[in-house]
Motif scaffolding. Sequence first.
Motif, mmCIF file in Angstrom:
data_model
loop_
_atom_site.group_PDB
_atom_site.id
_atom_site.type_symbol
_atom_site.label_atom_id
_atom_site.label_comp_id
_atom_site.label_asym_id
_atom_site.label_seq_id
_atom_site.Cartn_x
_atom_site.Cartn_y
_atom_site.Cartn_z
ATOM 1 N N LEU A 1 31.969 31.988 38.800
ATOM 2 C CA LEU A 1 32.271 32.330 37.416
ATOM 3 C C LEU A 1 32.709 33.788 37.276
ATOM 4 C CD1 LEU A 1 32.333 30.425 35.174
ATOM 5 C CD2 LEU A 1 30.074 31.148 34.430
ATOM 6 N N ASP A 2 32.095 34.684 38.037
ATOM 7 C CA ASP A 2 32.451 36.093 37.857
ATOM 8 C C ASP A 2 33.757 36.462 38.570
ATOM 9 O OD1 ASP A 2 31.420 35.964 40.359
ATOM 10 O OD2 ASP A 2 29.619 37.163 39.919
ATOM 11 N N GLU A 3 34.345 35.479 39.249
ATOM 12 C CA GLU A 3 35.658 35.740 39.858
ATOM 13 C C GLU A 3 36.776 34.988 39.144
ATOM 14 O OE1 GLU A 3 35.103 34.859 43.980
ATOM 15 O OE2 GLU A 3 33.961 36.698 44.330
ATOM 16 N N LEU A 4 36.389 34.322 38.044
ATOM 17 C CA LEU A 4 37.350 33.464 37.339
ATOM 18 C C LEU A 4 38.556 34.259 36.832
ATOM 19 C CD1 LEU A 4 38.154 30.748 36.137
ATOM 20 C CD2 LEU A 4 36.636 31.197 34.211
ATOM 21 N N GLU A 5 38.289 35.417 36.231
ATOM 22 C CA GLU A 5 39.381 36.202 35.670
ATOM 23 C C GLU A 5 40.396 36.572 36.755
ATOM 24 O OE1 GLU A 5 38.229 39.876 33.844
ATOM 25 O OE2 GLU A 5 40.215 40.208 32.971
ATOM 26 N N LYS A 6 39.878 37.049 37.899
ATOM 27 C CA LYS A 6 40.749 37.429 39.009
ATOM 28 C C LYS A 6 41.600 36.243 39.453
ATOM 29 C CE LYS A 6 39.640 38.794 43.268
ATOM 30 N NZ LYS A 6 38.619 39.213 44.261
ATOM 31 N N CYS A 7 40.955 35.106 39.545
ATOM 32 C CA CYS A 7 41.662 33.898 39.977
ATOM 33 C C CYS A 7 42.791 33.543 39.006
ATOM 34 C CB CYS A 7 40.666 32.752 40.087
ATOM 35 S SG CYS A 7 41.454 31.141 40.296
ATOM 36 N N LEU A 8 42.500 33.592 37.707
ATOM 37 C CA LEU A 8 43.526 33.236 36.714
ATOM 38 C C LEU A 8 44.679 34.243 36.740
ATOM 39 C CD1 LEU A 8 41.317 32.158 33.681
ATOM 40 C CD2 LEU A 8 42.496 30.691 35.309
ATOM 41 N N ASN A 9 44.363 35.505 36.961
ATOM 42 C CA ASN A 9 45.412 36.518 36.995
ATOM 43 C C ASN A 9 46.295 36.408 38.226
ATOM 44 O OD1 ASN A 9 44.685 37.606 34.589
ATOM 45 N ND2 ASN A 9 43.351 39.183 35.474
ATOM 46 N N SER A 10 45.753 35.799 39.281
ATOM 47 C CA SER A 10 46.512 35.688 40.529
ATOM 48 C C SER A 10 47.617 34.645 40.449
ATOM 49 C CB SER A 10 45.571 35.289 41.671
ATOM 50 O OG SER A 10 45.215 33.912 41.537
ATOM 51 N N LYS A 11 47.563 33.799 39.432
ATOM 52 C CA LYS A 11 48.525 32.681 39.319
ATOM 53 C C LYS A 11 49.959 33.173 39.359
ATOM 54 C CE LYS A 11 48.240 33.230 34.436
ATOM 55 N NZ LYS A 11 48.374 32.813 33.108
ATOM 56 N N ASN B 1 26.967 27.696 39.172
ATOM 57 C CA ASN B 1 27.672 28.763 38.442
ATOM 58 C C ASN B 1 29.116 28.931 38.914
ATOM 59 O OD1 ASN B 1 26.850 30.050 36.193
ATOM 60 N ND2 ASN B 1 25.803 31.741 37.241
ATOM 61 N N LYS B 2 29.764 27.817 39.090
ATOM 62 C CA LYS B 2 31.146 27.825 39.561
ATOM 63 C C LYS B 2 32.003 26.976 38.637
ATOM 64 C CE LYS B 2 30.348 28.503 44.450
ATOM 65 N NZ LYS B 2 30.410 27.941 45.802
ATOM 66 N N VAL B 3 33.301 27.005 38.869
ATOM 67 C CA VAL B 3 34.204 26.030 38.232
ATOM 68 C C VAL B 3 35.282 25.672 39.257
ATOM 69 C CG1 VAL B 3 33.948 26.841 35.849
ATOM 70 C CG2 VAL B 3 35.724 27.837 37.298
ATOM 71 N N ILE B 4 35.960 24.570 38.991
ATOM 72 C CA ILE B 4 37.157 24.273 39.772
ATOM 73 C C ILE B 4 38.357 24.654 38.912
ATOM 74 C CG2 ILE B 4 38.573 22.417 40.738
ATOM 75 C CD1 ILE B 4 35.838 21.040 41.398
ATOM 76 N N VAL B 5 39.240 25.465 39.461
ATOM 77 C CA VAL B 5 40.469 25.841 38.752
ATOM 78 C C VAL B 5 41.618 25.061 39.364
ATOM 79 C CG1 VAL B 5 42.044 27.706 38.143
ATOM 80 C CG2 VAL B 5 39.585 28.143 38.277
ATOM 81 N N LYS B 6 42.330 24.327 38.524
ATOM 82 C CA LYS B 6 43.437 23.507 39.030
ATOM 83 C C LYS B 6 44.744 24.002 38.416
ATOM 84 C CE LYS B 6 44.875 18.648 39.334
ATOM 85 N NZ LYS B 6 44.826 18.256 40.762
ATOM 86 N N PHE B 7 45.691 24.392 39.277
ATOM 87 C CA PHE B 7 47.021 24.804 38.806
ATOM 88 C C PHE B 7 47.913 23.581 38.836
ATOM 89 C CE2 PHE B 7 44.903 28.506 40.531
ATOM 90 C CZ PHE B 7 45.157 29.479 39.585
ATOM 91 N N LEU B 8 48.243 23.071 37.671
ATOM 92 C CA LEU B 8 48.865 21.738 37.609
ATOM 93 C C LEU B 8 50.271 21.706 38.201
ATOM 94 C CD1 LEU B 8 47.559 20.621 34.124
ATOM 95 C CD2 LEU B 8 46.949 19.626 36.325
ATOM 96 N N GLU B 9 51.076 22.748 37.949
ATOM 97 C CA GLU B 9 52.446 22.716 38.450
ATOM 98 C C GLU B 9 52.482 22.720 39.973
ATOM 99 O OE1 GLU B 9 54.332 26.014 36.474
ATOM 100 O OE2 GLU B 9 55.473 24.638 35.185
ATOM 101 N N LYS B 10 51.588 23.531 40.567
ATOM 102 C CA LYS B 10 51.573 23.630 42.029
ATOM 103 C C LYS B 10 50.703 22.532 42.641
ATOM 104 C CE LYS B 10 51.726 28.588 41.300
ATOM 105 N NZ LYS B 10 50.804 29.701 41.091
#
Lengths: 425, 425
Positions: free
Chosen positions: A415-425, A398-407
Amino acid sequence: MPNIPKGTRDFLPSEQIKREIIIDKIKNVFRRWGFDPIETPTFEYYKTLSGKYGEEGEKLIYKFLDLGGRELGLKYDLTVPLARFFSDHQNEIVKPFKRYQIQPVFRAEKPQKGRYREFYQCDIDIVGSKNLLSDITIILTINYALKEIGIENFVIKINHRRIFKSISRKFNIEGREVELARIIDKLEKIGIEGVKNQLFEKNFNKDVVDGVINIISRKFQLEELSKFFSDSEFEIAYNELNEIFKYLKKFNVNFEFDVSLARGLDYYTGMIFETKVLNYEIGSIASGGRYDNLIEIFTGYNVPAVGGSIGIDRLLTVLNEMNLFNERKTWTDVLITFVKYEDEIISYGLKILEKLQNLHYNVDIYCGNKDLRGQLGYANEKGIKITIIIGEEEVKNNKVIVKFLEKNYQMEVKLDELEKCLNSK
Amino acid sequence: MPNIPKGTRDFLPSEQIKREIIIDKIKNVFRRWGFDPIETPTFEYYKTLSGKYGEEGEKLIYKFLDLGGRELGLKYDLTVPLARFFSDHQNEIVKPFKRYQIQPVFRAEKPQKGRYREFYQCDIDIVGSKNLLSDITIILTINYALKEIGIENFVIKINHRRIFKSISRKFNIEGREVELARIIDKLEKIGIEGVKNQLFEKNFNKDVVDGVINIISRKFQLEELSKFFSDSEFEIAYNELNEIFKYLKKFNVNFEFDVSLARGLDYYTGMIFETKVLNYEIGSIASGGRYDNLIEIFTGYNVPAVGGSIGIDRLLTVLNEMNLFNERKTWTDVLITFVKYEDEIISYGLKILEKLQNLHYNVDIYCGNKDLRGQLGYANEKGIKITIIIGEEEVKNNKVIVKFLEKNYQMEVKLDELEKCLNSK
């Protein structure tokens, strides 16, 4: 041979996104100033368009037949269609009628750099009022729209068609003021000498030519002109312009009177204006004026009107070349990618897509057949800044890998922390 | 004689506002599903359009000449222009290419109720991938767009063009499957007997006609069909549809297989779909399918593609007639009115207008010449709910009168409390 018709353009996403952003901003300013939208057909009966734009305009109308053999024409501007619209719907609309209209228009121009045969106009008009508050509203709205888009350095040049009438009275060429205006309108293109020659070609006599050239080349101000002219036409122009100028000053609009401004179209009768970007060589990006006699052709009774038009093509050129635009190549915020194409993984990806959409992210899900590396390449090429990577492990936990391409930085996220992670960008 | 060309329409503010709201919603869903915008010209070279829509479509293309004598045609749909676009820009775009496009298209239809010669299409397509995730993405996006607009009761009917190939194999009429599809496509219009007659007219023999009529009239389900057909064409269709159906079920899409669904256009090759509103008699409001061979005509090599299209005209009819729309006659929130036309009062009014705009209100300022009563009548007619009334007293005391027209209630407000007052409504 190119496959696209001569003089027309395709808009690729990176350019079309800019157009969408600009049109939305213009639309919002128009709404904020009390205008409501209408649309009219792409083509009109040819007879609706003919005889309204002057000799040279007339030649540029695309003409064709419908199945019943009636002559049609692609619309040349949005003003004549508005006049026809007003006449057809006069009992259904509230007067004064304030409308905006954003649609393409068509002119069979000779192909040359920066001239297109199809382009968008963004128009506002107020129909049914002689009140100068209408003229003021049009100029203020255009002024605010240009600022909203990010153009700061521009001046609005203003003149009045009655001054041409006054000139033609003084030089005893009454009735030829439209002809005179048409030639003076070419001043920027052909220069003073060019205007002089064309005046002679059209058989204006030496006194007239010398007088007119003197006035437009010395750029007389309104007060100076009032020493030369004192007929009723000039007096009306003088009073109207001063009234308009008074309010524009209160709003800190950067404007100037320009006696050499003529506007090419035949139908203007009162105040006319054009907008010049400072420190940048390009024609007017917004223009308009009062046309109190056009609509009468359709209604049979007098209906005063005033309007203005923004051309977004030149505007985009200015914004692009002055770097006033934050580049945005795609609307997509996040791309979902797959380590393997397997049922469970794809289902999981689609669920994440749904979840992010509900949070109002724009999410792309990779639909091709490349491996993960190819998928990340797709994100890069499109200008998508975040990818989500899903493999068997991620589905299981129940996870994903989030990759920030520019950095070039990636992290594993529940999964339930995904929104927080995306907002932290 | 009406002044607007036959088969075309004007959109008045109340209708155009609805169109703007719907198009914005559709655009947002398209963006949220990873599509980016493009635009193509209103007309194409005629040769680009010809030979793509089938015999009957071809007749409906508006044809004309440009100044150089080249044949042009107004665009008939957004799919063929996309194919031309893809071919012209294949090196500038990222593949798979996901684009949305919202523009008018033109068909010289015979005038009849509800058929127009110019209407908007809202298209999405994915070009360059055979991956069924593309087909699924198209259907899901259309499904979400319709829901976003407020349509809840609809079913997406799905079929596969290879099933027509399979049928034509079984009945030994291979190569005539497009012809067959064209006739079956008219089922809703002309009924079973009509289809039967047209099949006979086109010289299909009795066995074929009986067989085809049996299949479409009994609405066989996919599993039942698999008892009759087992060739490779059917097998591909069967597998693809089952794969698509599996994911649609996960997203709770209301869909059904319909073997009588054919789609009129010649270029489809795979999955095809149409959308029916339940409990309401109207044709499909959204449709599309896979067309793997169209783009090859332009590129010279195979490029698979799948797409869908929403027609906003029928959608608006449905929304209007089902009362799914909150009527909004104007974008304007507030009208500024004057007790007298005096300099100070007008200046004060313009300042208030600027203040409210900065607070993101849409504000109209009365530009006509009626007295206060007439001005309030103007607000009423336009559907503006709040007016601000300014007289000498108000200017002197830095106040305004705020009148809520629906409640027929008015109050005096200090300028710095105006925002609070408007928000309290």
